[in-house]
Design a protein around this motif. Structure first.
Motif, PDB file in Angstrom:
ATOM      1  N   ARG A 242       9.772   3.837  -5.205  1.00 28.32           N
ATOM      2  CA  ARG A 242       8.523   4.316  -4.645  1.00 28.32           C
ATOM      3  C   ARG A 242       7.687   4.924  -5.749  1.00 28.32           C
ATOM      4  N   ALA A 243       6.407   4.617  -5.771  1.00 28.51           N
ATOM      5  CA  ALA A 243       5.523   5.217  -6.766  1.00 28.51           C
ATOM      6  C   ALA A 243       5.286   6.680  -6.414  1.00 28.51           C
ATOM      7  N   GLU A 244       4.895   7.482  -7.399  1.00 34.58           N
ATOM      8  CA  GLU A 244       4.676   8.902  -7.157  1.00 34.58           C
ATOM      9  C   GLU A 244       3.524   9.115  -6.188  1.00 34.58           C
ATOM     10  N   SER A 245       2.571   8.211  -6.202  1.00 32.40           N
ATOM     11  CA  SER A 245       1.455   8.312  -5.265  1.00 32.40           C
ATOM     12  C   SER A 245       1.204   6.954  -4.643  1.00 32.40           C
ATOM     13  N   THR A 246       0.460   6.953  -3.554  1.00 29.76           N
ATOM     14  CA  THR A 246       0.144   5.698  -2.891  1.00 29.76           C
ATOM     15  C   THR A 246      -0.576   4.774  -3.855  1.00 29.76           C
ATOM     16  N   MET A 247      -0.220   3.495  -3.797  1.00 31.29           N
ATOM     17  CA  MET A 247      -0.792   2.498  -4.684  1.00 31.29           C
ATOM     18  C   MET A 247      -0.514   2.867  -6.141  1.00 31.29           C
ATOM     19  N   GLY A 248       0.749   3.206  -6.426  1.00 29.73           N
ATOM     20  CA  GLY A 248       1.107   3.642  -7.760  1.00 29.73           C
ATOM     21  C   GLY A 248       1.053   2.545  -8.802  1.00 29.73           C
ATOM     22  N   SER A 249       1.116   1.293  -8.420  1.00 32.74           N
ATOM     23  CA  SER A 249       1.094   0.201  -9.377  1.00 32.74           C
ATOM     24  C   SER A 249      -0.239  -0.523  -9.299  1.00 32.74           C
TER      25      SER A 249
ATOM     26  N   SER B  83       0.811  -1.214   0.000  1.00 32.65           N
ATOM     27  CA  SER B  83       0.000   0.000   0.000  1.00 32.65           C
ATOM     28  C   SER B  83       0.845   1.263   0.000  1.00 32.65           C
ATOM     29  N   GLU B  84       2.109   1.128   0.376  1.00 30.35           N
ATOM     30  CA  GLU B  84       3.006   2.279   0.416  1.00 30.35           C
ATOM     31  C   GLU B  84       3.638   2.560  -0.944  1.00 30.35           C
ATOM     32  N   GLY B  85       3.162   1.869  -1.973  1.00 32.65           N
ATOM     33  CA  GLY B  85       3.616   2.156  -3.325  1.00 32.65           C
ATOM     34  C   GLY B  85       4.682   1.233  -3.848  1.00 32.65           C
ATOM     35  N   ASN B  86       5.043   0.193  -3.080  1.00 36.44           N
ATOM     36  CA  ASN B  86       6.039  -0.751  -3.557  1.00 36.44           C
ATOM     37  C   ASN B  86       5.442  -1.601  -4.670  1.00 36.44           C
ATOM     38  N   LEU B  87       6.254  -1.963  -5.613  1.00 34.93           N
ATOM     39  CA  LEU B  87       5.769  -2.650  -6.795  1.00 34.93           C
ATOM     40  C   LEU B  87       5.636  -4.146  -6.577  1.00 34.93           C
ATOM     41  N   ALA B  88       4.640  -4.725  -7.237  1.00 34.48           N
ATOM     42  CA  ALA B  88       4.429  -6.168  -7.171  1.00 34.48           C
ATOM     43  C   ALA B  88       4.743  -6.774  -8.529  1.00 34.48           C
ATOM     44  N   ASP B  89       5.211  -8.003  -8.513  1.00 31.56           N
ATOM     45  CA  ASP B  89       5.490  -8.733  -9.742  1.00 31.56           C
ATOM     46  C   ASP B  89       4.188  -9.353 -10.212  1.00 31.56           C
ATOM     47  N   GLU B  90       3.647  -8.880 -11.328  1.00 33.07           N
ATOM     48  CA  GLU B  90       2.339  -9.328 -11.777  1.00 33.07           C
ATOM     49  C   GLU B  90       2.337 -10.794 -12.201  1.00 33.07           C
ATOM     50  N   SER B  91       3.501 -11.318 -12.558  1.00 30.33           N
ATOM     51  CA  SER B  91       3.546 -12.693 -13.051  1.00 30.33           C
ATOM     52  C   SER B  91       3.266 -13.705 -11.957  1.00 30.33           C
ATOM     53  N   ASN B  92       3.747 -13.429 -10.739  1.00 28.27           N
ATOM     54  CA  ASN B  92       3.519 -14.395  -9.660  1.00 28.27           C
ATOM     55  C   ASN B  92       3.015 -13.741  -8.384  1.00 28.27           C
TER      56      ASN B  92
END
Length: 216
Positions: A103-110, A85-94
């Motif tokens: 860090r994403a520019e805004s919360t939940m950036g990905s 929730s702090e904007g860290n990215l998740a690997d969509e494949s798994n």
């Protein structure tokens, strides 16, 4: 422990002058080389020094936690959802938190982070609720400070995902649980909810919570 996300967060502060045993943790955060030959300590050192690695490892362990309805499962879910929730990215494949600490520019950036975080925190709340019903004592589960924190986080994630109609009910539940636990209003959340409702044009709710603040 990888579950102790607060103690190992970037905001945590330690004073090695007060407790020399914390020096190794500070060195891990600063990326200094490890002198100890102990293999187990080396793994711990690496996990403590790299938040993304710690969360990725926790995510892999999360699916193996049994039984499903366990406090450890809920705690792990909360830590993972908080991280995403702090904007860290998740690997969509798994659906593993990525090794990047960008860090994403805004919360939940990905969108991947948003989707995974919402699913995991919902699962956390379901587990807490089921544990409370099963044990016939919800004071240590959903009707607890952890339950309040989980509900608030769920509401924040829902709102960030443009699901206001669900977020507002989740925030209201957090206020009710807080009142149950502490026998008083959760004024910080009441104020947040009042502002949120006003921005959404939900004037009836906004007025309701604004009056509660005025009566403080």
């Amino acid at each position: 422990s990888p579950l102790d996300w607060k103690a190992l967060s970037r905001e945590a502060q330690y004073d090695p002058l007060e407790d020399s045993s914390l020096e190794w943790l500070l060195n891990a955060f600063e990326g200094k080389a490890l002198q100890s030959p102990d293999e187990q300590f080396e793994v711990t050192y690496e996990l403590c020094g790299h938040e993304a690695l710690r969360m990725r490892t926790l995510r892999r362990l999360y699916d193996r936690i049994r039984p499903f309805e366990s406090l450890s499962k809920a705690q792990a879910g909360f830590a993972l959802a908080k991280y995403l929730s702090e904007g860290n990215l998740a690997d969509e494949s798994n659906e593993l938190p990525g090794v990047s600490v960008q860090r994403a520019e805004s919360t939940m950036g990905s969108s991947a982070s948003a989707r995974v975080a919402e699913n995991i925190i919902f699962e956390c709340i379901v587990v807490l609720d089921k544990l409370g019903r099963k044990q016939k004592d919800s004071r240590t589960y959903i009707k607890s400070i952890m339950g309040v924190s989980a509900l608030v986080l769920f509401g924040e994630i829902l709102n960030a995902n443009s699901k206001y109609q669900y977020a507002v009910h989740t925030f209201e539940s957090a206020i009710k649980v807080y009142h149950y636990v502490y026998k008083k209003w959760y004024y910080e959340m009441v104020n947040t909810l009042s502002t949120l409702c006003e921005k959404q044009g939900d004037w009836k709710r906004a007025l309701k919570y604004h009056l509660i603040i005025l009566d403080k």
